[in-house]
Design a protein around this motif. Structure first.
Motif, PDB file in Angstrom:
ATOM      1  N   SER A  10       0.809  -1.209   0.000  1.00  0.00           N
ATOM      2  CA  SER A  10       0.000   0.000   0.000  1.00  0.00           C
ATOM      3  C   SER A  10       0.842   1.258   0.000  1.00  0.00           C
ATOM      4  CB  SER A  10      -0.925   0.004   1.228  1.00  0.00           C
ATOM      5  OG  SER A  10      -0.158  -0.065   2.422  1.00  0.00           O
ATOM      6  N   ALA A  11       2.045   1.210   0.568  1.00  0.00           N
ATOM      7  CA  ALA A  11       2.892   2.395   0.639  1.00  0.00           C
ATOM      8  C   ALA A  11       3.465   2.779  -0.716  1.00  0.00           C
ATOM      9  CB  ALA A  11       4.036   2.152   1.626  1.00  0.00           C
ATOM     10  N   ALA A  12       3.342   1.891  -1.692  1.00  0.00           N
ATOM     11  CA  ALA A  12       3.924   2.164  -3.005  1.00  0.00           C
ATOM     12  C   ALA A  12       2.995   2.966  -3.902  1.00  0.00           C
ATOM     13  CB  ALA A  12       4.278   0.848  -3.696  1.00  0.00           C
ATOM     14  N   ASP A  52      -5.790  -6.520 -15.811  1.00  0.00           N
ATOM     15  CA  ASP A  52      -6.838  -5.738 -15.157  1.00  0.00           C
ATOM     16  C   ASP A  52      -6.307  -5.047 -13.904  1.00  0.00           C
ATOM     17  OD1 ASP A  52      -6.536  -8.261 -13.958  1.00  0.00           O
ATOM     18  OD2 ASP A  52      -8.559  -8.197 -13.129  1.00  0.00           O
ATOM     19  N   VAL A  53      -5.350  -5.674 -13.233  1.00  0.00           N
ATOM     20  CA  VAL A  53      -4.729  -5.057 -12.066  1.00  0.00           C
ATOM     21  C   VAL A  53      -3.848  -3.890 -12.497  1.00  0.00           C
ATOM     22  CG1 VAL A  53      -3.096  -5.436 -10.167  1.00  0.00           C
ATOM     23  CG2 VAL A  53      -4.839  -7.158 -10.691  1.00  0.00           C
ATOM     24  N   GLU A  59      -4.868   3.696 -12.990  1.00  0.00           N
ATOM     25  CA  GLU A  59      -5.983   4.632 -12.809  1.00  0.00           C
ATOM     26  C   GLU A  59      -6.105   5.118 -11.373  1.00  0.00           C
ATOM     27  OE1 GLU A  59      -9.280   2.415 -14.244  1.00  0.00           O
ATOM     28  OE2 GLU A  59      -8.789   2.716 -16.378  1.00  0.00           O
ATOM     29  N   GLY A  60      -5.211   4.652 -10.504  1.00  0.00           N
ATOM     30  CA  GLY A  60      -5.224   5.102  -9.121  1.00  0.00           C
ATOM     31  C   GLY A  60      -6.177   4.350  -8.220  1.00  0.00           C
ATOM     32  N   ARG A  61      -6.699   3.210  -8.696  1.00  0.00           N
ATOM     33  CA  ARG A  61      -7.621   2.415  -7.884  1.00  0.00           C
ATOM     34  C   ARG A  61      -6.865   1.300  -7.175  1.00  0.00           C
ATOM     35  NH1 ARG A  61     -10.720  -0.456 -10.976  1.00  0.00           N
ATOM     36  NH2 ARG A  61      -9.951   0.114 -13.050  1.00  0.00           N
ATOM     37  N   PRO A  62      -7.237   0.966  -5.968  1.00  0.00           N
ATOM     38  CA  PRO A  62      -6.567  -0.134  -5.262  1.00  0.00           C
ATOM     39  C   PRO A  62      -6.847  -1.453  -5.958  1.00  0.00           C
ATOM     40  CG  PRO A  62      -8.509   0.584  -4.042  1.00  0.00           C
ATOM     41  CD  PRO A  62      -8.310   1.578  -5.146  1.00  0.00           C
ATOM     42  N   THR A 137       7.280 -12.645  -6.223  1.00  0.00           N
ATOM     43  CA  THR A 137       6.779 -12.388  -4.869  1.00  0.00           C
ATOM     44  C   THR A 137       6.375 -10.944  -4.597  1.00  0.00           C
ATOM     45  OG1 THR A 137       9.052 -12.027  -4.109  1.00  0.00           O
ATOM     46  CG2 THR A 137       8.162 -14.258  -3.908  1.00  0.00           C
ATOM     47  N   ALA A 138       6.842  -9.984  -5.373  1.00  0.00           N
ATOM     48  CA  ALA A 138       6.582  -8.578  -5.066  1.00  0.00           C
ATOM     49  C   ALA A 138       5.090  -8.266  -5.137  1.00  0.00           C
ATOM     50  CB  ALA A 138       7.343  -7.673  -6.033  1.00  0.00           C
ATOM     51  N   ALA A 139       4.633  -7.376  -4.283  1.00  0.00           N
ATOM     52  CA  ALA A 139       3.247  -6.906  -4.347  1.00  0.00           C
ATOM     53  C   ALA A 139       2.997  -6.278  -5.713  1.00  0.00           C
ATOM     54  CB  ALA A 139       2.981  -5.893  -3.232  1.00  0.00           C
ATOM     55  N   ASP A 140       1.768  -6.360  -6.178  1.00  0.00           N
ATOM     56  CA  ASP A 140       1.458  -5.906  -7.540  1.00  0.00           C
ATOM     57  C   ASP A 140       1.833  -4.447  -7.771  1.00  0.00           C
ATOM     58  OD1 ASP A 140       0.208  -8.243  -8.873  1.00  0.00           O
ATOM     59  OD2 ASP A 140      -1.195  -8.096  -7.205  1.00  0.00           O
ATOM     60  N   SER A 141       1.556  -3.574  -6.806  1.00  0.00           N
ATOM     61  CA  SER A 141       1.888  -2.163  -6.983  1.00  0.00           C
ATOM     62  C   SER A 141       3.395  -1.955  -7.039  1.00  0.00           C
ATOM     63  CB  SER A 141       1.283  -1.326  -5.846  1.00  0.00           C
ATOM     64  OG  SER A 141       1.730  -1.799  -4.591  1.00  0.00           O
ATOM     65  N   ASP A 142       4.138  -2.701  -6.197  1.00  0.00           N
ATOM     66  CA  ASP A 142       5.596  -2.614  -6.231  1.00  0.00           C
ATOM     67  C   ASP A 142       6.140  -3.138  -7.559  1.00  0.00           C
ATOM     68  OD1 ASP A 142       5.610  -1.637  -3.640  1.00  0.00           O
ATOM     69  OD2 ASP A 142       5.885  -3.609  -2.739  1.00  0.00           O
TER      70      ASP A 142
END
Length: 221
Positions: A10-12, A52-53, A59-62, A137-142
Motif C-alpha cells: 500500500s505504501a507504493a 486488469d490489475v 488509474e489510481g484504484r486499489p 513475490t513482489a506486491a502488484d503495486s511494487d
C-alpha cells in the motif's frame, strides 16, 4: 508463508503515481504514443501483475492479489505462458525442474499450488526464466512500479541519445553548392587543396570542382 517475504504494497501507491507521471512526461518529450508506452499487456508481462490489475493501478484504484501464495501461482503461470522456448512451446515441468535444480515432483507441486515455495525456490525459478529478483513475490503495486522505472530508464537513455546528436540544418533542396559542400565536406576539400605544392595544382582542383558543380546544377526548363 516463508519468512522473508513482504506482502505490504500500500505504501507504493504514491511512488507508482509519481513514476507513471515521469514516464508520461518523457514519452511526451520523445513524441511517443502514450498508449504504446503504457501498453497493458507489456506491463503485465514485465511486472507479473494481471492486465486488469495494471489498468486499475494506473488509474489510481486499489488492486492486486494480497495473498502471497496466490500471487506466486499467478506469476509462475504467467512466466510459463509468456517465457517460451525458442520453438514457441512452453517449458515442461521436467525442463523447469532441471533448470531450477529441483526434482520434477517439487516443480509439479509448486506449479499446482500443493507446496509453498521457499526463497531458494523463487530465486532458482526466476533465474531459469531470466527475470529480475522478486518477480514471483513482489506486491502488484511494487512490481508495476519497478516495471515503469525500467521503462523510465530506457526513455531517459533514448532522450540522452537524441540530445547528443548534432543539430545540423539541412541545406536547401535545390541548392547544388550546398549539396556539394555537404556531400564532400568543404573543410576536407580545403585542407587537401592547401597541401598541394603549387597554384597550378590548386587550379586543377578548382577546375574539377567547377565541372562537378556543373554536373549537379538543375537543368533549365
Amino acid at each position: 508463508m516463508t519468512d522473508g517475504f513482504s506482502a505490504s504494497g500500500s505504501a507504493a501507491t504514491g511512488l507508482l503515481g509519481a513514476t507513471a507521471a515521469r514516464v508520461a512526461e518523457l514519452a511526451g518529450q520523445l513524441g511517443l504514443n502514450r498508449t504504446e508506452v503504457f501498453d497493458l499487456q507489456r506491463l503485465s508481462e514485465q511486472s507479473g501483475a494481471p492486465t486488469d490489475v495494471v489498468r486499475a493501478l494506473l488509474e489510481g484504484r486499489p488492486a492486486g492479489e494480497p495473498d502471497l501464495q496466490a500471487r506466486f501461482l499467478q506469476r509462475f503461470d504467467l512466466l510459463r505462458r509468456t517465457r517460451l522456448k525458442p520453438n514457441g512451446r512452453r517449458y515442461t515441468q521436467q525442463e523447469i525442474a532441471d533448470g531450477a535444480g529441483m526434482s520434477r515432483q517439487q516443480a509439479g507441486a509448486l506449479i499446482n499450488g500443493d507446496r509453498r515455495p521457499t526463497m531458494e525456490h523463487c530465486d532458482a525459478i526466476q533465474r531459469f526464466f531470466g527475470v529480475h529478483a522478486g518477480f514471483l513475490t513482489a506486491a502488484d503495486s511494487d512490481a508495476l512500479t519497478g516495471a515503469l522505472q525500467r521503462t523510465e530508464q530506457r526513455l531517459l537513455q533514448d532522450l540522452a541519445g537524441r540530445e547528443r546528436q548534432p543539430a545540423t540544418a539541412a541545406p536547401p533542396v535545390g541548392d547544388p553548392m550546398e549539396r556539394l559542400l555537404q556531400d564532400h565536406g568543404v573543410r576536407g576539400i580545403a585542407w587537401r587543396a592547401a597541401q598541394l605544392p603549387t597554384d597550378k595544382h590548386r587550379d586543377k582542383v578548382t577546375e574539377w570542382l567547377d565541372m562537378l558543380l556543373e554536373s549537379v546544377k538543375p537543368s533549365e526548363p
